[in-house]
Scaffold this motif. Sequence first.
Motif, PDB file in Angstrom:
ATOM      1  N   VAL A  63       0.866  -1.177   0.000  1.00  0.00           N
ATOM      2  CA  VAL A  63       0.000   0.000   0.000  1.00  0.00           C
ATOM      3  C   VAL A  63       0.907   1.233   0.000  1.00  0.00           C
ATOM      4  CG1 VAL A  63      -1.805   1.284   1.221  1.00  0.00           C
ATOM      5  CG2 VAL A  63      -1.799  -1.225   1.270  1.00  0.00           C
ATOM      6  N   LEU A  64       0.671   2.152  -0.922  1.00  0.00           N
ATOM      7  CA  LEU A  64       1.552   3.299  -1.148  1.00  0.00           C
ATOM      8  C   LEU A  64       0.935   4.604  -0.662  1.00  0.00           C
ATOM      9  CD1 LEU A  64       4.120   4.541  -2.604  1.00  0.00           C
ATOM     10  CD2 LEU A  64       2.627   4.786  -4.606  1.00  0.00           C
ATOM     11  N   LYS A  65       1.774   5.428  -0.051  1.00  0.00           N
ATOM     12  CA  LYS A  65       1.394   6.802   0.308  1.00  0.00           C
ATOM     13  C   LYS A  65       2.469   7.727  -0.243  1.00  0.00           C
ATOM     14  CE  LYS A  65       1.054   9.872   4.387  1.00  0.00           C
ATOM     15  NZ  LYS A  65      -0.211  10.585   4.138  1.00  0.00           N
ATOM     16  N   VAL A  66       2.062   8.835  -0.873  1.00  0.00           N
ATOM     17  CA  VAL A  66       3.004   9.817  -1.402  1.00  0.00           C
ATOM     18  C   VAL A  66       2.608  11.194  -0.892  1.00  0.00           C
ATOM     19  CG1 VAL A  66       4.066  10.823  -3.460  1.00  0.00           C
ATOM     20  CG2 VAL A  66       3.322   8.431  -3.501  1.00  0.00           C
ATOM     21  N   ILE A  67       3.584  11.908  -0.327  1.00  0.00           N
ATOM     22  CA  ILE A  67       3.312  13.256   0.172  1.00  0.00           C
ATOM     23  C   ILE A  67       4.347  14.236  -0.368  1.00  0.00           C
ATOM     24  CG2 ILE A  67       2.108  12.557   2.269  1.00  0.00           C
ATOM     25  CD1 ILE A  67       4.647  12.846   3.833  1.00  0.00           C
ATOM     26  N   ASP A  68       3.932  15.470  -0.488  1.00  0.00           N
ATOM     27  CA  ASP A  68       4.800  16.538  -0.972  1.00  0.00           C
ATOM     28  C   ASP A  68       4.677  17.710  -0.012  1.00  0.00           C
ATOM     29  OD1 ASP A  68       6.274  18.387  -2.349  1.00  0.00           O
ATOM     30  OD2 ASP A  68       4.888  18.592  -4.028  1.00  0.00           O
ATOM     31  N   GLN A  69       5.741  17.966   0.755  1.00  0.00           N
ATOM     32  CA  GLN A  69       5.752  19.019   1.765  1.00  0.00           C
ATOM     33  C   GLN A  69       4.547  18.908   2.699  1.00  0.00           C
ATOM     34  OE1 GLN A  69       7.177  22.911   0.696  1.00  0.00           O
ATOM     35  NE2 GLN A  69       7.729  22.246  -1.345  1.00  0.00           N
ATOM     36  N   THR A  88       1.485  -0.575 -11.588  1.00  0.00           N
ATOM     37  CA  THR A  88       1.520  -1.673 -10.617  1.00  0.00           C
ATOM     38  C   THR A  88       0.143  -2.163 -10.212  1.00  0.00           C
ATOM     39  OG1 THR A  88       1.536  -0.169  -8.709  1.00  0.00           O
ATOM     40  CG2 THR A  88       3.682  -0.815  -9.622  1.00  0.00           C
ATOM     41  N   GLY A  89      -0.841  -1.266 -10.197  1.00  0.00           N
ATOM     42  CA  GLY A  89      -2.167  -1.632  -9.720  1.00  0.00           C
ATOM     43  C   GLY A  89      -2.277  -1.696  -8.211  1.00  0.00           C
ATOM     44  N   VAL A  90      -1.260  -1.193  -7.483  1.00  0.00           N
ATOM     45  CA  VAL A  90      -1.288  -1.275  -6.026  1.00  0.00           C
ATOM     46  C   VAL A  90      -2.298  -0.288  -5.446  1.00  0.00           C
ATOM     47  CG1 VAL A  90       1.119  -2.003  -5.904  1.00  0.00           C
ATOM     48  CG2 VAL A  90       0.549   0.436  -5.694  1.00  0.00           C
ATOM     49  N   GLN A  91      -2.646  -0.540  -4.206  1.00  0.00           N
ATOM     50  CA  GLN A  91      -3.560   0.343  -3.500  1.00  0.00           C
ATOM     51  C   GLN A  91      -2.793   1.569  -2.988  1.00  0.00           C
ATOM     52  OE1 GLN A  91      -5.539  -1.598  -0.252  1.00  0.00           O
ATOM     53  NE2 GLN A  91      -6.375   0.312   0.604  1.00  0.00           N
ATOM     54  N   VAL A  92      -3.431   2.733  -3.040  1.00  0.00           N
ATOM     55  CA  VAL A  92      -2.835   3.950  -2.486  1.00  0.00           C
ATOM     56  C   VAL A  92      -3.694   4.425  -1.320  1.00  0.00           C
ATOM     57  CG1 VAL A  92      -1.779   4.652  -4.658  1.00  0.00           C
ATOM     58  CG2 VAL A  92      -4.073   5.452  -4.094  1.00  0.00           C
ATOM     59  N   THR A  93      -3.074   5.177  -0.419  1.00  0.00           N
ATOM     60  CA  THR A  93      -3.777   5.661   0.770  1.00  0.00           C
ATOM     61  C   THR A  93      -3.233   7.009   1.190  1.00  0.00           C
ATOM     62  OG1 THR A  93      -4.377   5.130   3.067  1.00  0.00           O
ATOM     63  CG2 THR A  93      -2.162   4.510   2.352  1.00  0.00           C
ATOM     64  N   ASP A  94      -4.046   7.749   1.937  1.00  0.00           N
ATOM     65  CA  ASP A  94      -3.596   8.995   2.558  1.00  0.00           C
ATOM     66  C   ASP A  94      -3.234   8.772   4.022  1.00  0.00           C
ATOM     67  OD1 ASP A  94      -4.066  10.284   0.202  1.00  0.00           O
ATOM     68  OD2 ASP A  94      -5.973  11.183   0.797  1.00  0.00           O
ATOM     69  N   GLN A  95      -3.565   7.602   4.551  1.00  0.00           N
ATOM     70  CA  GLN A  95      -3.356   7.323   5.964  1.00  0.00           C
ATOM     71  C   GLN A  95      -1.963   6.726   6.194  1.00  0.00           C
ATOM     72  OE1 GLN A  95      -5.897   8.420   7.914  1.00  0.00           O
ATOM     73  NE2 GLN A  95      -6.705   9.024   5.906  1.00  0.00           N
ATOM     74  N   GLN A 264      -1.607  26.155  10.866  1.00  0.00           N
ATOM     75  CA  GLN A 264      -2.335  24.978  10.404  1.00  0.00           C
ATOM     76  C   GLN A 264      -1.362  23.814  10.245  1.00  0.00           C
ATOM     77  OE1 GLN A 264      -5.354  25.883   7.467  1.00  0.00           O
ATOM     78  NE2 GLN A 264      -4.867  24.007   6.338  1.00  0.00           N
ATOM     79  N   CYS A 265      -1.829  22.591  10.490  1.00  0.00           N
ATOM     80  CA  CYS A 265      -0.989  21.408  10.340  1.00  0.00           C
ATOM     81  C   CYS A 265      -0.378  21.357   8.949  1.00  0.00           C
ATOM     82  CB  CYS A 265      -1.812  20.134  10.547  1.00  0.00           C
ATOM     83  SG  CYS A 265      -2.366  19.825  12.227  1.00  0.00           S
ATOM     84  N   ASN A 266       0.912  21.124   8.895  1.00  0.00           N
ATOM     85  CA  ASN A 266       1.565  20.926   7.603  1.00  0.00           C
ATOM     86  C   ASN A 266       1.228  19.559   7.037  1.00  0.00           C
ATOM     87  OD1 ASN A 266       4.264  19.625   6.298  1.00  0.00           O
ATOM     88  ND2 ASN A 266       4.027  21.754   5.649  1.00  0.00           N
ATOM     89  N   ASP A 267       1.147  18.552   7.911  1.00  0.00           N
ATOM     90  CA  ASP A 267       0.810  17.188   7.522  1.00  0.00           C
ATOM     91  C   ASP A 267      -0.710  17.092   7.391  1.00  0.00           C
ATOM     92  OD1 ASP A 267       0.259  14.443   7.387  1.00  0.00           O
ATOM     93  OD2 ASP A 267       1.977  13.913   8.631  1.00  0.00           O
ATOM     94  N   THR A 268      -1.222  17.146   6.157  1.00  0.00           N
ATOM     95  CA  THR A 268      -2.669  17.243   5.947  1.00  0.00           C
ATOM     96  C   THR A 268      -3.415  15.988   6.389  1.00  0.00           C
ATOM     97  OG1 THR A 268      -2.358  16.511   3.645  1.00  0.00           O
ATOM     98  CG2 THR A 268      -2.429  18.882   4.057  1.00  0.00           C
ATOM     99  N   SER A 269      -2.841  14.808   6.164  1.00  0.00           N
ATOM    100  CA  SER A 269      -3.534  13.581   6.561  1.00  0.00           C
ATOM    101  C   SER A 269      -3.601  13.468   8.080  1.00  0.00           C
ATOM    102  CB  SER A 269      -2.851  12.347   5.964  1.00  0.00           C
ATOM    103  OG  SER A 269      -1.575  12.137   6.528  1.00  0.00           O
ATOM    104  N   TYR A 270      -2.534  13.921   8.778  1.00  0.00           N
ATOM    105  CA  TYR A 270      -2.551  13.930  10.240  1.00  0.00           C
ATOM    106  C   TYR A 270      -3.670  14.834  10.741  1.00  0.00           C
ATOM    107  CZ  TYR A 270      -1.003  14.835  15.039  1.00  0.00           C
ATOM    108  OH  TYR A 270      -0.944  14.964  16.415  1.00  0.00           O
TER     109      TYR A 270
END
Length: 288
Positions: A63-69, A88-95, A264-270
């Motif tokens: 499961v892949l997560k990608v963040i930018d700043q 790849t067809g892999v699952q992506v997540t924000d968590q 404001q939180c920089n980490d949006t998913s957090y």
Amino acid sequence: MRANTHFAFFDEGSKKEIRRATLKAVAIPGYQVPFASREMPIARGWGTGGLQLTLSLIGKTDVLKVIDQGADESVNAVSIKKLVQETTGVQVTDQTEEADLIQSRHRIPEIPLTKDQILVLQVPMPEPLRPVEAREYATKRMHSEDDYSGAWLMLFEQIVKYGKTATAADHPVYVNGRYVMAPSPIPRFDNPKMHQSEALILLGAGREKKIYAVPPYTAVESLAFEDYPFAVESFEGQECRLCGSAHIFLDELIDQKTGETVYQCNDTSYCMEQLNSTEKAGVENSYA
């Protein structure tokens, strides 16, 4: 997954070469391992080093997560996620907790990573001695001789000029008591997260053709003088205007309506996770 393409874009020979360089980097913490950086369907400087690491390591069940700043929805993050997912067809997540592989530009997630995760950092300039020495053969010799006087001089000049070290990001670190390493342009706030991290941290520079690593449970110490100790950015007395979180890395913003400075939180998913937790707690309390 796209038809008529290799899994994860690269042919198996390319993946093996990158993996061999990665294994050497893990075996020698902080050491910059040269590798044959491939041509990518994105421009160099937009994360090709990190993307090559991700494509060489990812598996069908990951499961892949990608963040930018800190953001999951930026153009860079969305484009990289799309390329990896379509090949790849892999699952992506924000968590953060759900991800096996996390590729990041300029941030380490706020939620502590675990031994089952790999963090891949995109690196524009892997050589911490480049500001004081332009010649590659000279920096290689300095590393081999454990000669980091140039890095110390750089910090000393900042103190003389500004009264403190002025590295807003990419503050150099000692890895495993041996190599001085550029941690990528993460803020100073994130440097301590590398120390004794449970997760494997890999750093890739596509344009400079270098891979290096911080294995799990490795000592990472930010360079600092005894009388001018290393300090992270301070947000004392401030909290996120959305979720109320404190003691994390915050973005300083100007409220367009009032003109006042807000945080404001920089980490949006957090931030979203904290908001969801607060809303869930409120609903549970209403039924109590």
